[in-house]
Write a protein that holds these residues in place. Structure first.
Motif, mmCIF file in Angstrom:
data_model
loop_
_atom_site.group_PDB
_atom_site.id
_atom_site.type_symbol
_atom_site.label_atom_id
_atom_site.label_comp_id
_atom_site.label_asym_id
_atom_site.label_seq_id
_atom_site.Cartn_x
_atom_site.Cartn_y
_atom_site.Cartn_z
ATOM 1 N N GLU A 158 24.469 -30.901 31.674
ATOM 2 C CA GLU A 158 25.205 -29.753 32.240
ATOM 3 C C GLU A 158 25.834 -28.888 31.159
ATOM 4 N N ASN A 159 26.065 -29.490 29.977
ATOM 5 C CA ASN A 159 26.835 -28.765 28.956
ATOM 6 C C ASN A 159 26.061 -28.572 27.653
ATOM 7 N N LEU A 160 24.740 -28.446 27.767
ATOM 8 C CA LEU A 160 23.921 -28.379 26.542
ATOM 9 C C LEU A 160 24.354 -27.270 25.582
ATOM 10 N N GLU A 161 24.812 -26.143 26.122
ATOM 11 C CA GLU A 161 25.094 -25.010 25.227
ATOM 12 C C GLU A 161 26.352 -25.223 24.378
ATOM 13 N N THR A 162 27.129 -26.270 24.678
ATOM 14 C CA THR A 162 28.304 -26.516 23.832
ATOM 15 C C THR A 162 28.134 -27.780 22.973
ATOM 16 N N MET A 163 26.967 -28.385 23.068
ATOM 17 C CA MET A 163 26.795 -29.696 22.443
ATOM 18 C C MET A 163 25.806 -29.639 21.267
ATOM 19 N N VAL A 164 25.944 -30.641 20.402
ATOM 20 C CA VAL A 164 24.904 -30.864 19.407
ATOM 21 C C VAL A 164 24.174 -32.140 19.832
ATOM 22 N N VAL A 165 22.865 -32.022 20.070
ATOM 23 C CA VAL A 165 22.085 -33.168 20.528
ATOM 24 C C VAL A 165 21.272 -33.685 19.338
ATOM 25 N N LYS A 166 21.251 -35.017 19.171
ATOM 26 C CA LYS A 166 20.512 -35.578 18.032
ATOM 27 C C LYS A 166 19.629 -36.720 18.496
ATOM 28 N N ALA A 167 18.450 -36.808 17.908
ATOM 29 C CA ALA A 167 17.582 -37.963 18.148
ATOM 30 C C ALA A 167 18.153 -39.150 17.384
ATOM 31 N N ALA A 168 18.038 -40.349 17.977
ATOM 32 C CA ALA A 168 18.731 -41.512 17.434
ATOM 33 C C ALA A 168 18.282 -41.875 16.025
ATOM 34 N N ASN A 169 17.054 -41.557 15.681
ATOM 35 C CA ASN A 169 16.537 -42.036 14.400
ATOM 36 C C ASN A 169 16.094 -40.970 13.422
ATOM 37 N N GLU A 170 16.345 -39.709 13.768
ATOM 38 C CA GLU A 170 15.925 -38.656 12.844
ATOM 39 C C GLU A 170 17.015 -38.442 11.809
ATOM 40 N N SER A 171 16.606 -37.849 10.702
ATOM 41 C CA SER A 171 17.617 -37.435 9.736
ATOM 42 C C SER A 171 17.141 -36.145 9.105
ATOM 43 N N GLY A 172 17.940 -35.635 8.187
ATOM 44 C CA GLY A 172 17.549 -34.409 7.494
ATOM 45 C C GLY A 172 17.657 -33.173 8.374
ATOM 46 N N GLY A 179 14.928 -32.872 14.613
ATOM 47 C CA GLY A 179 15.110 -33.461 15.941
ATOM 48 C C GLY A 179 16.490 -33.196 16.507
ATOM 49 N N MET A 180 16.987 -31.988 16.246
ATOM 50 C CA MET A 180 18.370 -31.681 16.577
ATOM 51 C C MET A 180 18.445 -30.405 17.384
ATOM 52 N N LEU A 181 19.380 -30.353 18.354
ATOM 53 C CA LEU A 181 19.643 -29.106 19.060
ATOM 54 C C LEU A 181 21.097 -28.731 18.794
ATOM 55 N N VAL A 182 21.315 -27.556 18.208
ATOM 56 C CA VAL A 182 22.690 -27.079 18.048
ATOM 57 C C VAL A 182 22.942 -26.131 19.205
ATOM 58 N N GLY A 183 23.605 -26.647 20.248
ATOM 59 C CA GLY A 183 23.763 -25.934 21.512
ATOM 60 C C GLY A 183 24.211 -24.496 21.381
ATOM 61 N N PRO A 184 25.354 -24.245 20.712
ATOM 62 C CA PRO A 184 25.866 -22.878 20.674
ATOM 63 C C PRO A 184 24.904 -21.891 20.007
ATOM 64 N N ALA A 185 23.996 -22.410 19.172
ATOM 65 C CA ALA A 185 23.066 -21.501 18.483
ATOM 66 C C ALA A 185 21.684 -21.514 19.135
ATOM 67 N N SER A 186 21.559 -22.138 20.294
ATOM 68 C CA SER A 186 20.226 -22.315 20.887
ATOM 69 C C SER A 186 19.940 -21.262 21.949
#
Lengths: 325, 477
Positions: free
Chosen positions: B363-377, B380-387
């Motif tokens: 419900e709140n994707l646009e305010t969140m940073v979503v990360k895959a459990a095993n990615e780095s660098g 595999g990331m969503l920066v909500g406010p910039a998406s």
């Protein structure tokens, strides 16, 4: 030390020496063309002959004009023995052994590599006037040699570096002598009409030997020049001097005493040094200079390939791999 | 160059307490910088960059000889961390590493924490970094995570949070040391006047730790650093550390296992290796145990390690502790093993694996940073406010398809520090990665890698995403 590291340090210094020698050859030939403008288009052919890569050159460039030869030898990235390629390969080898070589060596090699890459963007500047470029390569090569001598631990890595550098130098000295004797010494050994002191002094300059030659040999004659470049114990760029020091380094690595051997490379090298030590230039001329240098190169190649098998982990049937390109 | 007009924005600024008012520890720095003649700071910035280039401290985009080389951008304005702030971080980081190490001992041993249901068994057994091959292994001296790089961020109140733990092969410490060398050359007068704690003894401490890790009975251990080779992006660091510690730098092809012992191929035959600082990921380490197609590793090395004939730092299997879902449980882990409250808080984290959390995240994707459990660098990331909407939809799909693999955190107002942007100073977001060594006692290197998001407004500081770095000055008391 690791076999892989020994291999890399050996090839790093072989490539550096190769680049330095190419710069010498190009610079001296350019001086010659200014001294002897009448010789025309063929003035640059001997460099291609000395490179041993005549077929590749003709396939890709055709005529031996100054622009083609200089571009090919200095900057051609698809020609594995150009100065640019040599520095690239030296740097890739150095990168693999950064922990072994002094930091000053890496920094200097790196700056030189960038310098060549920048020059390669404007090859015509160097074609018009190769002097500055060649001087710069030579000067930087001297500095790298100095760093190796003064800063590097004189351990096994240093001995392999020295072997690579000296074997490459001996190979190139014998080649340049060989190629030039064709055009300057038609009757091998005679002071006939082929004798030309401008050419012979150019040959000495191409091996950075002119001043040293004057000091200890005086007047230029073909026999004296060939003797100096092949057999002079005191001159650090002569073939005999180089091979004797390769032998020292190899024995430092294996721990064998002089007169003994524990590896085939040592045996072959010992034989070669002994042969050269007791030859006179007259005997060499009696065999024919070309035949002599040809056999010399074959024997040095055999030493090189045994080093590969005995220390770098090459399999007997494997060709000498230098660096993965 | 002056800081006149420098805009703090709504963020915690690392250099200024209020517009025009530097923080105590940064006052001297500010005075010195502003007293440089016009153009001087820029000139020194350029010189520093040229030095990096000359030293070959570069990233390579490879393709035969046409590779273009780029330096890891470096901003000459150091970031200052005051002594009392650092003291707290040090306590908190030590606490965290002790707890995480006990957790690893337990997970591959008795699994008490799972039996007591403090951490759900399912989470551990589905973690990519969990290696059943390590079950029952007693790591030498009871230490699994010898070298850790923990990422910290500061919120708008200036409070430090742990963003993630890196217990596998954390990189970047070479830049800490190289940046410091470069700073000494670049701004010696500022440096001399400040009271900065040195970082140069990191290699000595690392070597000391590695020597202490030797299997029992080995008095003069042979130590090697295992690298994937010159085409690895961290290769510079591998060779740098080998040079600084004087240990052998080896690749998989240099090593061979005989009789459950590891040897390296030398010009004088095989030589046994006792301790390996491995910078190769678990799944490449041993083609017999993991990826059979990998040519980078050493067949049989896991077996030699299990037999206790070689020590590996970090131990295989440590990745289970930096899975981003396990990260959410670290405060519980600290309480469970140490009976203490966590000293440095985590960033509030939603586990998409839990139904309630997932609903909230979706419900709140646009305010969140979503990360895959095993990615780095930063992958595999969503920066909500910039998406944009399409990216959010894509992530919603991914989360629903594999909820275990995603966590989400509210987008933090990361602190900022001034950087040179053309002819003026501008604030950019930063994080901090201190390096922590565990060799029986835990040591935190005073400083660490400050990474900077060089793009204006960006929250992503990873070098692979266009980030740069700064020297980090921890001040003496």
């Amino acid at each position: 030390m690791l076999s892989r590291v020994a291999n890399a340090v050996y090839w790093m210094s072989r490539y550096l020496e190769r680049a330095g020698n190419l710069a010498r050859f190009v610079e001296v030939n350019w001086h010659l063309t200014l001294d002897l403008p009448g010789e025309g288009a063929d003035a640059w052919r001997p460099l291609i002959l000395a490179s041993g890569d005549q077929n590749l050159f003709e396939e890709r460039y055709g005529d031996c004009d100054a622009a083609s030869v200089i571009t090919f030898l200095c900057f051609d990235q698809d020609y594995p023995n150009s100065i640019a390629s040599c520095l690239w390969a030296a740097r890739e080898n150095a990168r693999a052994i950064r922990e072994v070589i002094p930091y000053e060596m890496w920094e200097h090699l790196n700056v030189t590599y960038h310098m060549v890459r920048d020059a390669a963007k404007r090859p015509l500047d160097t074609v018009e006037n190769p002097f500055d470029f060649c001087q710069e390569i030579k000067r930087r090569d001297f500095v790298l040699g100095g760093v190796a001598e003064d800063v590097m631990l004189h351990d096994e890595a240093w001995h392999f570096a020295r072997m690579g550098r000296l074997l490459e130098r001996c190979d190139k000295t014998s080649r340049i002598l060989d190629v030039n004797c064709h055009r300057m010494l038609p009757d091998e050994g005679e002071h006939g009409p082929g004798f030309d002191s401008i050419h012979w002094s150019a040959l000495l300059r191409a091996t950075s030997a002119l001043d040293a030659f004057r000091r200890c040999r005086g007047r230029i004659s073909p026999a004296k020049v060939a003797e100096f470049l092949l057999l002079e114990h005191e001159f650090p760029r002569s073939v005999l001097h180089g091979l004797v020091h390769v032998q020292d380094s190899l024995q430092a690595v294996t721990g064998s005493r002089r007169g003994f051997f524990s590896h085939e490379s040592e045996r072959l090298l010992g034989q070669l040094c002994a042969d050269l030590s007791y030859l006179t230039i007259q005997e060499i001329f009696d065999q024919g200079l070309h035949r002599f240098t040809d056999r010399l190169q074959t024997r040095m190649n055999a030493v090189d390939s045994h080093l590969g098998r005995e220390f770098f982990g090459y399999l007997p049937e494997e060709p000498q791999t230098q660096v993965e390109q | 160059m002056k800081f006149t007009g420098y805009d703090l924005g709504p963020f915690h600024d690392e250099m200024f307490a209020a517009p025009g008012t530097p923080r105590d520890g940064a006052r001297l720095l500010l005075e010195k910088i502003e007293s440089l003649p016009p153009g001087e700071l820029l000139r020194r910035q350029q010189k520093a960059e040229q030095t990096l280039y000359d030293l070959g401290i570069t990233f390579t985009v490879y393709g035969h000889q046409e590779g273009t080389e780029k330096i890891f951008p470096f901003d000459v304005l150091p970031r200052v961390v005051e002594a009392q702030d650092w003291d707290k971080l040090e306590v908190g980081l030590k606490q965290r590493i002790y707890a995480l190490n006990l957790f690893l001992v337990d997970i591959y041993g008795e699994q008490r924490i799972l039996k007591d249901r403090v951490v759900p068994r399912e989470i551990i057994e589905t973690a990519e970094g969990y290696l059943p091959a390590c079950l029952g292994v007693k790591a030498p001296h009871g230490i699994w995570c010898h070298i850790t790089g923990t990422d910290l961020v500061r919120d708008e109140h200036g409070v430090f949070h742990v963003l993630e733990d890196n217990l596998r092969c954390p990189s970047g410490v070479s830049y800490v040391l190289a940046n410091r060398q470069l700073m000494k050359r670049t701004l010696p007068e500022v440096f001399a006047a400040s009271r900065v704690r040195p970082v140069d003894d990191y290699p000595a401490r690392l070597l000391d730790l590695l020597l202490r890790m030797a299997p029992e009975g080995v008095t003069r251990p042979t130590v090697a650093l295992l690298t994937p080779g010159i085409y690895n992006s961290a290769y510079y660091e591998h060779s740098f550390l080998a040079l600084q510690t004087g240990i052998e730098l080896v690749q998989g092809q240099d090593l061979v296992v005989r009789d459950r012992r590891v040897f390296m191929r030398t010009t004088k035959g095989l030589k046994q290796v006792d301790v390996i600082y491995r910078r190769l990921n678990d799944d490449f380490l041993d083609p017999l145990a993991f990826r059979p197609e990998s040519l980078l590793g050493v067949p049989g090395i896991m077996d030699a390690w299990r037999a206790g004939n070689v020590s590996l730092a970090n131990a295989p299997g440590t990745g289970v502790a930096d899975d981003k879902v396990v990260y959410a449980f670290v405060p519980e882990i600290i309480r469970y093993y140490l009976g203490e409250e966590p000293f440095i808080p985590n960033v509030p984290t939603f586990l998409c694996w839990r139904d309630r959390d997932r609903a909230h995240v979706l419900e709140n994707l646009e305010t969140m940073v979503v990360k895959a459990a095993n990615e780095s660098g930063g992958y595999g990331m969503l920066v909500g406010p910039a998406s944009d909407a399409a990216q959010r939809e894509e992530f919603a799909r991914r989360i629903q398809a594999n909820p275990r693999n995603y966590i989400a955190q509210p987008a933090l107002m990361l602190s900022r520090a001034p950087v040179i942007a053309g002819d003026r100073f501008e604030g950019r977001h930063v994080d901090l990665r201190p390096y922590i060594l565990h060799g029986g006692d835990v040591q935190v290197i005073p400083g660490g890698l400050t990474r900077v998001a060089l793009k204006r407004g960006s929250l992503v500081v990873n070098s692979s995403q266009g980030g740069g770095s700064k020297d980090t000055w921890v001040l003496k008391h």
